[in-house]
Design a protein around this motif. Structure first.
Motif, PDB file in Angstrom:
ATOM      1  N   ILE A 124       0.727  -0.980  -0.215  1.00 51.39           N
ATOM      2  CA  ILE A 124       0.068  -0.054   0.087  1.00 51.39           C
ATOM      3  C   ILE A 124       0.786   1.146   0.062  1.00 51.39           C
ATOM      4  N   GLU A 125       1.857   1.159   0.801  1.00 50.51           N
ATOM      5  CA  GLU A 125       2.822   2.405   0.727  1.00 50.51           C
ATOM      6  C   GLU A 125       3.476   2.588  -0.407  1.00 50.51           C
ATOM      7  N   VAL A 126       3.914   1.489  -1.029  1.00 51.25           N
ATOM      8  CA  VAL A 126       4.769   1.777  -2.377  1.00 51.25           C
ATOM      9  C   VAL A 126       3.678   2.367  -3.350  1.00 51.25           C
ATOM     10  N   LEU A 127       2.448   1.683  -3.513  1.00 50.66           N
ATOM     11  CA  LEU A 127       1.130   1.974  -4.500  1.00 50.66           C
ATOM     12  C   LEU A 127       1.035   3.624  -4.035  1.00 50.66           C
ATOM     13  N   SER A 128       1.021   4.055  -3.262  1.00 54.15           N
ATOM     14  CA  SER A 128       0.859   5.435  -2.736  1.00 54.15           C
ATOM     15  C   SER A 128       1.961   6.510  -3.256  1.00 54.15           C
ATOM     16  N   ASP A 129       3.166   5.795  -2.993  1.00 51.23           N
ATOM     17  CA  ASP A 129       4.407   6.608  -3.410  1.00 51.23           C
ATOM     18  C   ASP A 129       4.312   6.609  -5.050  1.00 51.23           C
ATOM     19  N   LEU A 130       3.992   5.626  -5.683  1.00 51.16           N
ATOM     20  CA  LEU A 130       3.943   5.599  -7.189  1.00 51.16           C
ATOM     21  C   LEU A 130       2.693   6.534  -7.543  1.00 51.16           C
ATOM     22  N   ALA A 131       1.724   6.625  -6.994  1.00 55.25           N
ATOM     23  CA  ALA A 131       0.492   7.626  -7.266  1.00 55.25           C
ATOM     24  C   ALA A 131       1.171   9.185  -7.175  1.00 55.25           C
ATOM     25  N   LYS A 132       1.955   9.167  -5.936  1.00 55.46           N
ATOM     26  CA  LYS A 132       2.251  10.599  -5.730  1.00 55.46           C
ATOM     27  C   LYS A 132       3.457  11.188  -7.077  1.00 55.46           C
ATOM     28  N   TYR A 133       4.150   9.953  -7.264  1.00 51.93           N
ATOM     29  CA  TYR A 133       5.132  10.055  -8.010  1.00 51.93           C
ATOM     30  C   TYR A 133       4.651  10.582  -9.442  1.00 51.93           C
ATOM     31  N   TYR A 134       3.572   9.967 -10.032  1.00 53.91           N
ATOM     32  CA  TYR A 134       2.747  10.256 -11.236  1.00 53.91           C
ATOM     33  C   TYR A 134       2.201  11.568 -11.119  1.00 53.91           C
ATOM     34  N   GLN A 135       1.609  11.609 -10.069  1.00 47.93           N
ATOM     35  CA  GLN A 135       0.751  12.914  -9.761  1.00 47.93           C
ATOM     36  C   GLN A 135       1.775  14.094  -9.962  1.00 47.93           C
ATOM     37  N   SER A 136       3.182  14.177  -9.401  1.00 46.43           N
ATOM     38  CA  SER A 136       3.817  15.143  -9.333  1.00 46.43           C
ATOM     39  C   SER A 136       4.507  15.564 -10.766  1.00 46.43           C
ATOM     40  N   LYS A 137       4.527  14.312 -11.690  1.00 49.04           N
ATOM     41  CA  LYS A 137       5.335  14.352 -13.010  1.00 49.04           C
ATOM     42  C   LYS A 137       3.925  14.881 -13.826  1.00 49.04           C
ATOM     43  N   ILE A 138       2.774  14.694 -13.705  1.00 47.06           N
ATOM     44  CA  ILE A 138       1.708  15.236 -14.742  1.00 47.06           C
ATOM     45  C   ILE A 138       1.545  16.653 -14.212  1.00 47.06           C
ATOM     46  N   LYS A 139       1.487  17.020 -12.982  1.00 49.72           N
ATOM     47  CA  LYS A 139       1.325  18.467 -12.507  1.00 49.72           C
ATOM     48  C   LYS A 139       2.298  19.336 -13.164  1.00 49.72           C
ATOM     49  N   GLN A 140       3.620  18.649 -12.984  1.00 46.87           N
ATOM     50  CA  GLN A 140       4.939  19.626 -13.469  1.00 46.87           C
ATOM     51  C   GLN A 140       4.592  19.757 -14.925  1.00 46.87           C
ATOM     52  N   ARG A 141       4.459  18.801 -15.877  1.00 49.47           N
ATOM     53  CA  ARG A 141       4.185  19.023 -17.480  1.00 49.47           C
ATOM     54  C   ARG A 141       3.054  19.714 -17.421  1.00 49.47           C
ATOM     55  N   ARG A 142       1.880  19.600 -16.751  1.00 48.56           N
ATOM     56  CA  ARG A 142       0.864  20.673 -16.979  1.00 48.56           C
ATOM     57  C   ARG A 142       1.152  22.092 -16.979  1.00 48.56           C
ATOM     58  N   LYS A 143       2.113  22.441 -15.843  1.00 47.87           N
ATOM     59  CA  LYS A 143       2.265  23.726 -15.441  1.00 47.87           C
ATOM     60  C   LYS A 143       3.365  24.386 -16.573  1.00 47.87           C
ATOM     61  N   ILE A 144       4.249  23.501 -17.090  1.00 50.60           N
ATOM     62  CA  ILE A 144       5.046  23.795 -18.395  1.00 50.60           C
ATOM     63  C   ILE A 144       4.320  24.328 -19.392  1.00 50.60           C
ATOM     64  N   VAL A 145       3.589  23.259 -19.743  1.00 49.58           N
ATOM     65  CA  VAL A 145       2.678  23.193 -20.903  1.00 49.58           C
ATOM     66  C   VAL A 145       1.835  24.667 -20.789  1.00 49.58           C
ATOM     67  N   GLY A 146       1.163  24.730 -19.468  1.00 48.84           N
ATOM     68  CA  GLY A 146       0.204  25.938 -19.619  1.00 48.84           C
ATOM     69  C   GLY A 146       1.149  27.143 -19.663  1.00 48.84           C
ATOM     70  N   ALA A 147       2.274  27.373 -19.082  1.00 55.09           N
ATOM     71  CA  ALA A 147       2.996  28.315 -19.160  1.00 55.09           C
ATOM     72  C   ALA A 147       3.585  29.009 -20.458  1.00 55.09           C
ATOM     73  N   LEU A 148       3.640  27.947 -21.292  1.00 53.50           N
ATOM     74  CA  LEU A 148       4.403  28.040 -22.604  1.00 53.50           C
ATOM     75  C   LEU A 148       3.542  28.140 -23.566  1.00 53.50           C
ATOM     76  N   THR A 149       2.195  27.763 -23.555  1.00 53.62           N
ATOM     77  CA  THR A 149       1.157  27.567 -24.517  1.00 53.62           C
ATOM     78  C   THR A 149       0.985  28.930 -25.306  1.00 53.62           C
ATOM     79  N   TYR A 150       0.693  30.094 -24.518  1.00 52.93           N
ATOM     80  CA  TYR A 150       0.550  31.466 -24.917  1.00 52.93           C
ATOM     81  C   TYR A 150       1.333  31.853 -25.730  1.00 52.93           C
ATOM     82  N   PRO A 151       2.737  32.116 -25.275  1.00 51.66           N
ATOM     83  CA  PRO A 151       3.743  32.413 -26.013  1.00 51.66           C
ATOM     84  C   PRO A 151       4.071  31.613 -27.302  1.00 51.66           C
ATOM     85  N   ILE A 152       3.767  30.359 -27.315  1.00 52.69           N
ATOM     86  CA  ILE A 152       3.753  29.673 -28.666  1.00 52.69           C
ATOM     87  C   ILE A 152       2.744  30.075 -29.546  1.00 52.69           C
ATOM     88  N   ILE A 153       1.528  30.163 -29.106  1.00 56.09           N
ATOM     89  CA  ILE A 153       0.521  30.539 -30.020  1.00 56.09           C
ATOM     90  C   ILE A 153       0.798  31.963 -30.596  1.00 56.09           C
TER      91      ILE A 153
END
Length: 381
Positions: A124-153
């Motif tokens: 259960i602990e490992v599953l929670s850690d893996l979930a947090k890892y992918y949450q962090s990765k997705i969140k980081q990607r979304r913020k980068i995409v969100g910040a760069l979308t307008y300048p690229i457009i």
């Protein structure tokens, strides 16, 4: 812990189909995982699986029932088949980690983390850690995409406008000026020359761009290309440092997760080599692995490579001395994630006005160069 709404997983007896939402937000479309040739499950689905499974197991539901509930919640048939296959393998006597490995939809990084979790009773602990890892990765990607979308457009639209003017508007003015004859202003001659060069070499330029794109796509996985490309990106001001911090954050977060799962250090490094395909880190890990086998400490081996900052090396040293490597890798990862988010937002804010000003000047120069001969002709009458 908040209660889990199990009713949303239940199948309807009157129909085998699961009701689909009639509308999907623009945000969901923009954040959808896109993979080219990858056989692995997308990060969003991995996050969902680990998050739901850890929550259900924490609530006291057994693995078989948990998978039944998760499978029932799937809208796509291929996802249902995947999770049903994992459930079938587990019921047949396979371990959960082995069942995931057999699907070839999960990385060895996840498989071995879960295997250690099963062996130590910390699934259960490992599953929670893996979930947090992918949450962090997705969140980081979304913020980068969100910040760069307008300048690229803005940049794409402005370049399209400049291309349209050079390809269609300037030639029309050029034909008019030829009919009237006379000496054209220097700047007008230069703009017409650029437009004519674009007309003459448009097909060749398009074929050249396509050839370069095909070459990059076909050779992107070769070691030589990865080396040249990554070292070139590192030399770009601001961008190079940003890319370095993104991959260092992933490296540290992966180390934290694997060490926390009680995986041996050498095994953790070997798994991360397969996961992080960033040449400066990837190439260094083979040497680091060899150094540790020969008795060197991790921080001593890390400090040989410029890709690892001195501050990070010192924190790793403290982690080794206090036997808290997972804790310090977690701290380093959080610091880099925050730094990347701040720099991305700052870069986006700075790029927007600069792009508008720069391309506004280009459009202004083209318009002035086209109207200048008209003003001269009007003054001559």
């Amino acid at each position: 812990m908040p209660s889990i709404d199990i009713s949303r997983y239940e199948k309807k007896k009157t129909s085998k189909k699961i009701e689909k939402s009639s509308k999907s937000s623009l945000g969901e479309l923009l954040n959808k995982d896109i993979s080219f040739g990858s056989t692995e499950l997308p990060d969003k689905k991995k996050e969902y699986l680990y998050l739901e499974l850890s929550s259900l197991l924490k609530a006291g539901i057994d693995l078989k029932s948990s998978f039944e509930l998760i499978t029932a919640d799937q809208q796509k048939e291929k996802d249902k088949e995947l999770f049903a296959g994992i459930q079938k393998a587990v019921l047949a006597g396979s371990t959960f980690s082995q069942a995931l490995k057999d699907t070839q939809k999960f990385s060895l990084y996840e498989v071995y983390s879960l295997q250690i979790g099963e062996e130590t009773g910390k699934l259960i602990e490992v599953l929670s850690d893996l979930a947090k890892y992918y949450q962090s990765k997705i969140k980081q990607r979304r913020k980068i995409v969100g910040a760069l979308t307008y300048p690229i457009i803005v940049l794409s639209t402005s370049l399209g406008a400049v291309f349209f003017m050079l390809k269609f508007v300037v030639p029309m003015f050029g034909d008019v000026f030829k009919r009237f004859g006379g000496k054209l202003p220097w700047i007008t001659e230069k703009i017409i020359g650029i437009s004519q060069a674009l007309q003459d070499n448009f097909v060749i330029g398009l074929l050249l761009i396509l050839s370069v794109a095909v070459f990059i796509f076909s050779s992107r996985k070769t070691e030589q290309f990865r080396k040249i490309f990554s070292l070139s990106v590192l030399k770009i001001p601001v961008i190079g440092n940003l890319v370095q911090k993104i991959y260092l954050a992933r490296f540290c977060n992966s180390m934290r997760l694997l060490i926390n799962a009680k995986l041996p250090l050498l095994r953790a490094i070997a798994l991360i080599r397969q996961m992080i395909r960033y040449y400066p880190i990837d190439s260094s890990l083979a040497t680091i692995e060899s150094d540790i086998m020969n008795g060197k400490s991790l921080h001593q081996s890390l400090q040989q490579f410029s890709v690892y900052p001195a501050k990070m090396v010192q924190l790793v040293k403290v982690g080794e001395e206090t036997n808290q490597l997972d804790y310090f890798f977690g701290i380093i990862s959080e610091q880099y994630v925050e730094e990347v988010e701040y720099k991305t937002t700052t870069l986006s804010s700075a790029m927007e006005p600069l792009i508008i000003i720069f391309l506004g000047l280009i459009v202004g120069v083209i318009l002035v160069s086209m109207y200048l001969p008209l003003f001269q002709m009007s003054n001559s009458f």
